[in-house]
Design an enzyme around this catalytic site. Structure first.
Site, PDB file in Angstrom:
ATOM      1  N   GLU A  55      -4.955   7.555  -3.045  1.00 56.71           N
ATOM      2  CA  GLU A  55      -5.319   6.365  -2.783  1.00 56.71           C
ATOM      3  C   GLU A  55      -5.380   5.320  -3.698  1.00 56.71           C
ATOM      4  O   GLU A  55      -5.311   4.059  -3.436  1.00 56.71           O
ATOM      5  CB  GLU A  55      -6.617   6.674  -1.868  1.00 56.71           C
ATOM      6  N   HIS A  93       0.844  -1.176   0.120  1.00 53.36           N
ATOM      7  CA  HIS A  93       0.106  -0.128   0.234  1.00 53.36           C
ATOM      8  C   HIS A  93       0.826   1.221   0.045  1.00 53.36           C
ATOM      9  O   HIS A  93       0.678   2.075  -0.839  1.00 53.36           O
ATOM     10  CB  HIS A  93      -0.998  -0.145   1.311  1.00 53.36           C
ATOM     11  N   GLU A  94       1.909   1.097   0.817  1.00 55.12           N
ATOM     12  CA  GLU A  94       2.728   2.421   0.776  1.00 55.12           C
ATOM     13  C   GLU A  94       3.466   2.436  -0.199  1.00 55.12           C
ATOM     14  O   GLU A  94       3.894   3.703  -0.518  1.00 55.12           O
ATOM     15  CB  GLU A  94       3.451   2.374   2.182  1.00 55.12           C
ATOM     16  N   HIS A 111       1.693   4.695  -2.507  1.00 57.20           N
ATOM     17  CA  HIS A 111       1.927   6.087  -2.461  1.00 57.20           C
ATOM     18  C   HIS A 111       3.226   6.416  -2.836  1.00 57.20           C
ATOM     19  O   HIS A 111       3.159   7.603  -3.285  1.00 57.20           O
ATOM     20  CB  HIS A 111       1.647   6.187  -1.092  1.00 57.20           C
TER      21      HIS A 111
HETATM   22 ZN    ZN Z   1      -3.363   5.097   1.900  1.00 50.73          ZN
END
Ligand code: ZN
Length: 541
Positions: free
Chosen positions: A334, A304-305, A308
């Site tokens: 996101e 997830h990170e 980003h």
């Molecule tokens: Zn996030």
């Protein structure tokens, strides 16, 4: 003479246009130099913030808070410096009537700078003027009061959650809500005070658009969740075996490299709450957390990170050092994290390559587990109480619950004291489950104690943007999933760089969405994606 020689007059009028043009170009150069300083200060404060979450010794916190407060003061001072106004004028991007308190901030009709300026400079002016306008509309006293009340409310929220005592938190939430409504009034809005709050996180998006999108989402998702709940449940207990932390870290770094996150421009550390932070154009760091008895936290958190981080590392070089080198909205941000975490990281092709590697890292825990059983386990769907633990199908319903309550709070049709009961009712209605205490209900998230009303929708918008973009990606890259099945994610990354990352905030979320998908955002691509994937896992029809 003038009839015979039209050139002089043409030259002279061209001359005056080019005078305005060169005046505008000079003003833009001066604004960029001011912006560079603001960005340097912002990144400096990010270093202090990153350190606070990772390595700062406990006793260092008081001086750290003072350091950060000083930097934030300097950033604010430079953001609202009065010279900005005359420079924006000279650049052909004057502050419109929209700058007056209480009126709309929609930039649609306002000039984006002298027409002779290159498109990127005009995009810069649009963003710079917006930042300036919003900052000057909020009096220093209001900003300081909000910061103080937020810091107090956060501390009370921690205690109240611990003690399952909503009434202790309620007056603080009420105080923040009053201040946020003042913020909304001062920033201005066209339709709904919630617009002004939402816009801080999802610029240019209106509450009415979120309403339209979420209504479609809710109608289509609730029956899918109900059908899954009736189907035989997937066994996910294998994910709660012993997964030694050192091996989790080694495996996580292997995946991080395969996704294309550069160790020369970033790093991975550990923090209580995973995050991504930008310390410079070539320094974007991520964190994760490890749980020896639950496999999902670290690996999916890391992916997830990384999503980003890849966005922040993908801005075009000509945006370097400017406010255009930022994500264009939290929803788009996101979309990047969720695409890598869920659409890639929870796919069969991804694990076709990575599962044998994973198994070599955890021979004991995964001895009797084949790739298919593992794939199904990481995709288990079950309505639950806690948003951050929710699967990708029910997650959006947690967000819709919060969005609907926030809107009612902001319209003052729901009072703070009635919030816990309203939460339980919505939870029943949307998820079919109801918390037996407020700790697992209305007190579960930190956001409201931080004054973050308007933030939640961006999480679900991210899922929807990701699914919409993926439809186009699947058309553009027909061999993508075969490549991913061989551990090669590079064509996805370069597609994202070309179509999304490089633009930074020079394009709005809506511009990106229309350019990529041909239409404004809707729930349909996400619902189609969910249905396609989970009818297979749960044998629905
Ligand atoms: Zn996030």
């Amino acid at each position: 003479m003038s009839g015979a020689h039209p050139e002089p007059s043409a030259v002279s009028s061209g001359g005056s246009a080019s005078n305005a043009g060169s005046r505008a170009a000079k003003a833009v150069a001066e604004l960029k130099s001011r912006d560079r300083d603001i960005m340097l200060l912002t990144h400096t404060s990010a270093i202090l913030g990153w350190d606070q979450e990772t390595y700062l010794p406990a006793k260092g916190i008081d001086e750290r808070s003072a350091q950060l407060a000083l930097l934030h003061g300097l950033i604010h001072e430079r953001t609202i410096a009065p010279e900005n106004q005359s420079l924006l004028d000279a650049a052909g991007a004057p502050i419109g009537p929209g700058a007056a308190a209480g009126s709309s901030t929609d930039d649609a009709g306002a000039a984006d700078g002298d027409p002779s300026l290159p498109p990127l400079d005009r995009a810069f002016l649009r963003r710079y003027r917006r930042r300036y306008e919003r900052a000057v509309k909020l009096p220093q006293e209001l900003v300081v009061t909000l910061a103080e009340k937020t810091s107090r409310a956060q501390a009370v929220w921690v205690e109240a959650r611990e003690a399952d005592d909503f009434p202790r938190f309620a007056p603080h939430l009420q105080g923040l809500l009053d201040l946020l409504l003042e913020v909304a009034d001062r920033i201005g809005y066209d339709e709904h005070p919630y617009d002004a709050l939402l816009d801080q996180y999802e610029p240019f998006m209106k509450t009415s658009s979120v309403d339209r999108i979420f209504t479609g989402l809710r109608e289509q998702l609730v029956p899918i969740v109900a059908a899954i709940a009736e189907a035989p449940q997937v066994d996910a207990s294998i994910l709660e075996r012993a997964f030694p932390v050192a091996a989790q870290e080694r495996f996580g770094r292997t995946v991080m490299d395969a996704l294309g996150y550069s160790r020369n421009r970033g790093r991975l550390d550990v923090s209580a709450h995973p995050f991504t932070t930008t310390l410079g154009f070539d320094d974007v760091r991520i964190t994760t957390r490890y749980n020896e008895r639950f496999f999902n936290s670290a690996i999916f958190g890391t992916m997830h990170e990384v999503g980003h981080g890849l966005y922040e590392l993908g801005f075009a070089d000509d945006l370097r050092g400017t406010l255009l080198a930022e994500g264009t909205s939290l929803g788009i941000h996101e979309s990047q994290s969720r695409m890598w975490e869920n659409m890639v990281g929870r796919s069969r092709p991804f694990w076709r390559h990575f599962y044998p590697i994973l198994r070599s890292h955890f021979p004991d825990a995964l001895l009797d587990v084949d790739a298919e059983r593992f794939y199904r386990a990481v995709n288990r769907v079950a309505p639950s109480l806690i948003r951050v633990e929710a699967d990708e199908v029910t997650y959006a319903l947690h967000v819709i619950l919060r969005f609907e309550l926030e809107k009612e709070l902001v319209s003052r049709t729901l009072s703070v004291k009635d919030l816990p009961e309203a939460w339980r009712a919505k939870s029943r209605e949307l998820l079919g489950v109801e918390p037996s205490n407020d700790r697992d209900g209305v007190l579960q998230d930190i956001h409201w104690s931080m004054g973050g009303i308007g933030y939640f929708p961006t999480y679900a918008l991210g899922n929807l943007y990701a699914a919409a973009f993926m439809q186009r990606i699947n058309r553009d890259l027909p061999t993508l999933w075969n490549e991913i099945a061989e551990g090669n994610c590079s064509s996805l990354l370069s597609w994202l760089r070309t179509h999304i990352h490089r633009h930074g905030s020079a394009r709005t979320a809506e511009e990106l969405c229309i350019e990529i998908t041909g239409a404004p955002l809707s729930a349909k691509p996400f619902v189609d994606y969910v249905w396609e994937k989970y009818r297979d896992i749960y044998g629905l029809d």
